[in-house]
Scaffold this motif. Structure first.
Motif, PDB file in Angstrom:
ATOM      1  N   THR A   1     -19.738  -4.013   2.610  1.00 31.68           N
ATOM      2  CA  THR A   1     -20.702  -5.123   2.583  1.00 31.68           C
ATOM      3  C   THR A   1     -20.105  -6.350   1.894  1.00 31.68           C
ATOM      4  OG1 THR A   1     -22.448  -3.479   2.419  1.00 31.68           O
ATOM      5  CG2 THR A   1     -23.040  -5.723   1.797  1.00 31.68           C
TER       6      THR A   1
ATOM      7  N   ARG B   1      -8.384   6.380   3.925  1.00 30.03           N
ATOM      8  CA  ARG B   1      -8.797   5.661   2.715  1.00 30.03           C
ATOM      9  C   ARG B   1     -10.318   5.550   2.742  1.00 30.03           C
ATOM     10  NH1 ARG B   1      -4.882   1.655   3.340  1.00 30.03           N
ATOM     11  NH2 ARG B   1      -4.055   3.210   4.697  1.00 30.03           N
TER      12      ARG B   1
ATOM     13  N   SER C   1     -12.212   3.103   2.789  1.00 28.58           N
ATOM     14  CA  SER C   1     -12.718   2.096   3.722  1.00 28.58           C
ATOM     15  C   SER C   1     -12.772   2.590   5.167  1.00 28.58           C
ATOM     16  CB  SER C   1     -11.832   0.848   3.656  1.00 28.58           C
ATOM     17  OG  SER C   1     -11.788   0.347   2.347  1.00 28.58           O
TER      18      SER C   1
ATOM     19  N   HIS D   1     -20.793   1.548  -3.818  1.00 28.87           N
ATOM     20  CA  HIS D   1     -21.438   1.817  -2.527  1.00 28.87           C
ATOM     21  C   HIS D   1     -21.352   0.624  -1.574  1.00 28.87           C
ATOM     22  CE1 HIS D   1     -24.041   5.438  -3.738  1.00 28.87           C
ATOM     23  NE2 HIS D   1     -23.270   5.186  -4.766  1.00 28.87           N
TER      24      HIS D   1
ATOM     25  N   ASP E   1       0.861  -1.185   0.000  1.00 33.45           N
ATOM     26  CA  ASP E   1       0.000   0.000   0.000  1.00 33.45           C
ATOM     27  C   ASP E   1       0.895   1.232   0.000  1.00 33.45           C
ATOM     28  OD1 ASP E   1      -3.209   0.520   0.615  1.00 33.45           O
ATOM     29  OD2 ASP E   1      -1.913   2.226   1.082  1.00 33.45           O
TER      30      ASP E   1
ATOM     31  N   GLY F   1     -22.574   0.556   6.818  1.00 31.30           N
ATOM     32  CA  GLY F   1     -23.745  -0.292   6.589  1.00 31.30           C
ATOM     33  C   GLY F   1     -23.379  -1.609   5.915  1.00 31.30           C
TER      34      GLY F   1
END
Ligand SMILES: Cc1cc2nc3c(=O)[nH]c(=O)nc-3n(C[C@H](O)[C@H](O)[C@H](O)COP(=O)(O)OP(=O)(O)OC[C@H]3O[C@@H](n4cnc5c(N)ncnc54)[C@H](O)[C@@H]3O)c2cc1C
Length: 424
Positions: free
Chosen positions: A392, A48, A50, A388, A41, A56
């Motif tokens: 998840t 970042r 994330s 998005h 990285d 969610g």
């Protein structure tokens, strides 16, 4: 533990480029399969995408962003400088092919195909993510309390009925709620919502940044080598050991290479001749550490296109889709505009110490991630473009990439996510 490129292990089984939630989930899955792994990285400690998302686990989001009629709505939103959608006109020439492809996605047949492919990923999310959360110690801040979509008007609720019915077909569990039930479930909402949809299977986590740190620590503990450096290109000259070329030309070699550099992935794919349409869909939020209200679950405000999540670190009010490329400075007026919406619909919130943030959603025009091998080099595997849904779909992407690395047949057909769909 972090090394410089010249010291790096030259022949790991797997080199993962990108230490966001997707790269780390891929590294975690490969390590659990017994592979030796190097993670590269450009800045392990920095911010970042994330880190700042809404937290969610949005497994119910199995339809693409592009729907019929969106273009007309989008034009209206674009006129409002702080509306949910904005475009930096200087970015338009670069983004034009992406927008044209986005528009093509809004046909009925393609919409259905994409939805089925999203549902194939989303419907297995908990099977993949719970073991990852358990292993990294994240279960104490994992809240399976559903989510609530709220509507101010009967017209907007009626207009979405077709999509809700289709989502039920895709396996999404939901039920409608009256204005009174909304008040009972979430009393801190302003009493202006006439309809609601309760989403049983949506959940949220307490702090996306903490999750990344927990996963990175666990990946280190499982034996990964960490290399700090910006990868400029992939080099396939040695067919048995592709290399990631860093900065001044040092090479980190591995038997397999996983490209998981989020919104920055297109140039690495291009370096070996793979075309992809990927843009940054920049999103904003405001986190209120002392919000003072008792929201129990994530709330999605249907007409205004924003969400509020009760994280452990504060109430996060976020949304917005801004197309301005990777380099333009953030326009934090968008965070302010989201806060103003938050205050309107959650009238008792206290915004003392509120923190603004912007992040780059790695967006494909068809809302599907890119997961699978390069058609030019089977040793290169792509894992990016989650838009998005990167949090998840993180563990599921990791599990599918690990299947490919180990030569197992993945549990779902990966064809819909192949980079080949962009080659024409
Ligand atoms: C406002 C907002 C709200 C969101 N809410 C949710 C949500 O509620 N739920 C959900 O599931 N998703 C959500 N998302 C989306 C989710 O955050 C992203 O899909 C996900 O973080 C992408 O993860 P990633 O690992 O691909 O990218 P990143 O987190 O961006 O990581 C990419 C990594 O690659 C590194 N890198 C880049 N280029 C190079 C290079 N050349 N060399 C070396 N390293 C490089 C970067 O330093 C970075 O660490 C949201 C996004 C935004 C912006």
């Amino acid at each position: 533990m972090t090394q410089h490129a010249q010291n790096a292990n030259p022949t790991s089984d797997v080199v993962v480029i990108g230490g966001g939630i997707i790269g780390l989930a891929c590294a975690w899955s490969a390590l659990r399969d017994g592979a030796s792994v190097t993670v590269i990285d450009r800045d392990f400690e920095g911010d970042r995408t994330s880190h700042g998302n809404a937290g969610g686990i949005a497994v119910t989001e199995s339809t693409p962003i592009a729907v019929n009629g969106l273009f007309t709505k989008a034009l209206k939103w674009l006129v409002d400088p702080l509306g949910p959608l904005s475009l930096d006109w200087k970015h338009l020439p670069a983004a034009w092919p992406w927008f044209m492809a986005f528009r093509r996605t809004a046909n009925k047949e393609r919409f259905r195909e994409i939805s089925l492919a999203l549902a194939s990923l989303n419907n297995r999310v908990y099977d993949d993510i719970v073991p990852m959360f358990e292993d990294v110690g994240a279960m104490d801040s994992f809240y399976r309390r559903g989510a609530l979509t709220v509507y101010e008007t009967g017209e907007a609720f009626a207009a979405d009925q077709h999509e809700w019915a289709f989502k039920r077909e895709l396996g999404v569990r939901w039920h409608a709620m009256s204005a009174d039930e909304i008040r009972e479930y979430e009393p801190s909402l302003a009493p202006v919502f006439r309809h609601g949809v309760f989403l049983d299977d949506w959940s949220h986590i307490g702090d996306p940044k903490r999750l990344v740190t927990q996963l990175r620590d666990r990946v280190k503990q499982l034996g990964a080598t960490f290399v700090a450096g910006t990868v400029q290109a992939l080099d396939l000259a040695d067919a048995l050991a592709p290399a990631a070329v860093i900065g001044t030309g040092e090479r980190v070699k591995g038997r397999r290479m996983v490209v998981a550099t989020g919104a920055w992935s297109a140039s690495l794919a291009a370096s070996i001749g793979d075309r992809v349409l990927l843009d940054s869909e920049r999103g904003y939020n405001m986190t209120l550490p002392s919000h003072g209200i008792g929201l129990s679950r994530e709330v999605i405000f249907a007409e205004r296109k924003f969400v509020a999540t009760p994280l452990d670190i504060g109430l996060r009010i976020g949304g917005a889709a801004e197309f301005a490329g990777l380099e333009a400075p953030p326009n934090y007026q968008r965070s302010e505009a989201l806060l103003a919406l938050g205050k309107r619909f959650l009238p008792d919130i206290n915004d003392a110490g509120a923190v603004k943030w912007m992040g780059h959603r790695p967006a494909t025009p068809d809302s599907l991630p890119v997961i699978g091998s390069s058609p030019r080099a089977p040793s290169v595997i792509y894992a990016f473009g989650h838009g998005h849904l990167g949090l998840t779909q993180s563990a599921t992407t990791g599990a599918l990439v690990a299947d490919l690395l180990a030569g197992r047949t993945p549990g779902i057909d990966l064809e819909p996510y192949s980079i080949k769909r962009f080659q024409n």
